[in-house]
Design an enzyme around this catalytic site. Structure first.
Site, mmCIF file in Angstrom:
data_model
loop_
_atom_site.group_PDB
_atom_site.id
_atom_site.type_symbol
_atom_site.label_atom_id
_atom_site.label_comp_id
_atom_site.label_asym_id
_atom_site.label_seq_id
_atom_site.Cartn_x
_atom_site.Cartn_y
_atom_site.Cartn_z
ATOM 1 N N ASN A 4 -26.883 48.408 56.149
ATOM 2 C CA ASN A 4 -26.156 49.169 55.133
ATOM 3 C C ASN A 4 -26.467 50.645 55.370
ATOM 4 O OD1 ASN A 4 -25.089 46.876 53.906
ATOM 5 N ND2 ASN A 4 -26.917 46.592 52.644
ATOM 6 N N GLN B 113 -26.527 51.165 50.844
ATOM 7 C CA GLN B 113 -27.939 51.381 51.196
ATOM 8 C C GLN B 113 -28.697 51.906 49.991
ATOM 9 O OE1 GLN B 113 -28.657 54.162 54.411
ATOM 10 N NE2 GLN B 113 -30.855 53.736 54.431
ATOM 11 N N HIS C 222 -33.255 49.755 57.770
ATOM 12 C CA HIS C 222 -33.672 48.354 57.705
ATOM 13 C C HIS C 222 -32.511 47.479 58.119
ATOM 14 C CE1 HIS C 222 -32.386 49.847 53.754
ATOM 15 N NE2 HIS C 222 -31.871 48.661 53.517
ATOM 16 N N LEU C 223 -32.823 46.536 58.989
ATOM 17 C CA LEU C 223 -31.848 45.545 59.442
ATOM 18 C C LEU C 223 -32.022 44.295 58.604
ATOM 19 C CD1 LEU C 223 -29.766 44.518 61.569
ATOM 20 C CD2 LEU C 223 -31.746 43.774 62.931
HETATM 21 P P1 5GP Z 1 -30.271 47.974 50.989
HETATM 22 O O1 5GP Z 1 -29.584 47.698 49.690
HETATM 23 O O2 5GP Z 1 -30.884 49.364 51.026
HETATM 24 O O3 5GP Z 1 -29.441 47.674 52.214
HETATM 25 O O4 5GP Z 1 -31.460 46.943 51.106
HETATM 26 C C1 5GP Z 1 -32.697 47.133 50.493
HETATM 27 C C2 5GP Z 1 -33.313 45.772 50.366
HETATM 28 O O5 5GP Z 1 -34.666 45.942 50.099
HETATM 29 C C3 5GP Z 1 -32.719 44.939 49.228
HETATM 30 O O6 5GP Z 1 -32.190 43.732 49.756
HETATM 31 C C4 5GP Z 1 -33.904 44.713 48.306
HETATM 32 O O7 5GP Z 1 -33.915 43.414 47.742
HETATM 33 C C5 5GP Z 1 -35.091 44.938 49.222
HETATM 34 N N1 5GP Z 1 -36.267 45.458 48.555
HETATM 35 C C6 5GP Z 1 -36.319 46.468 47.637
HETATM 36 N N2 5GP Z 1 -37.574 46.700 47.268
HETATM 37 C C7 5GP Z 1 -38.348 45.827 47.982
HETATM 38 C C8 5GP Z 1 -39.760 45.579 48.027
HETATM 39 O O8 5GP Z 1 -40.567 46.219 47.358
HETATM 40 N N3 5GP Z 1 -40.186 44.585 48.857
HETATM 41 C C9 5GP Z 1 -39.324 43.855 49.623
HETATM 42 N N4 5GP Z 1 -39.853 42.900 50.413
HETATM 43 N N5 5GP Z 1 -37.983 44.057 49.611
HETATM 44 C C10 5GP Z 1 -37.516 45.041 48.796
#
Ligand code: 5GP
Ligand code: ZN
Length: 112
Positions: free
Chosen positions: A85, A92, A98-99
């Protein structure tokens, strides 16, 4: 330090499934598939859009780690989805590349 840098530094706990010199892979805290792992570079780069030419190898290492994690978690043969994302409309929420490695169920298209 951003959240994922804190996870890389082991200052915030995470369920780590794989690590090498370049990346850390850990389970997403709110999984949307039976297999949902995040692969992050140990170097802080805010998004794919912020990657520079010098990050080309790093981006490759992230993708290869995604393949490795898929094999480790036994979703490689059935298929899986790799997602970056990027930015606001890309969905994002954490500003550190992050992948998402998603597997263990059929994926739909187009994504929401
Ligand atoms: P994005 O929405 O930025 O593509 O993805 C971020 C991801 O990080 C989300 O799927 C969310 O669930 C995950 N995430 C957010 N905070 C944490 C955390 O503290 N630990 C872990 N393991 N995942 C997290
Ligand atoms: Zn970071």
């Amino acid at each position: 330090m951003c959240l994922f840098c804190q996870i890389v530094a082991r200052e915030v706990p995470a369920n780590v499934v794989y690590e090498n010199e370049h990346v850390l892979a850990f389970k997403d805290v709110a999984p949307v598939a039976p297999c949902h792992v995040l692969v992050v570079p140990k170097k802080h780069v805010a998004s794919v859009a912020d990657a520079e030419a010098e990050d080309a190898m790093l981006l490759g290492h992230i993708l290869l780690a995604g393949n490795h994690v898929a094999r480790m978690l036994d979703v490689s043969a059935s298929g899986y989805r790799l997602v970056f994302n990027n930015g606001r409309d890309g969905g994002q929420h954490v500003a550190h590349i992050h992948l998402h490695v998603l597997g263990g169920r059929p994926m739909r298209w187009p994504p929401g």
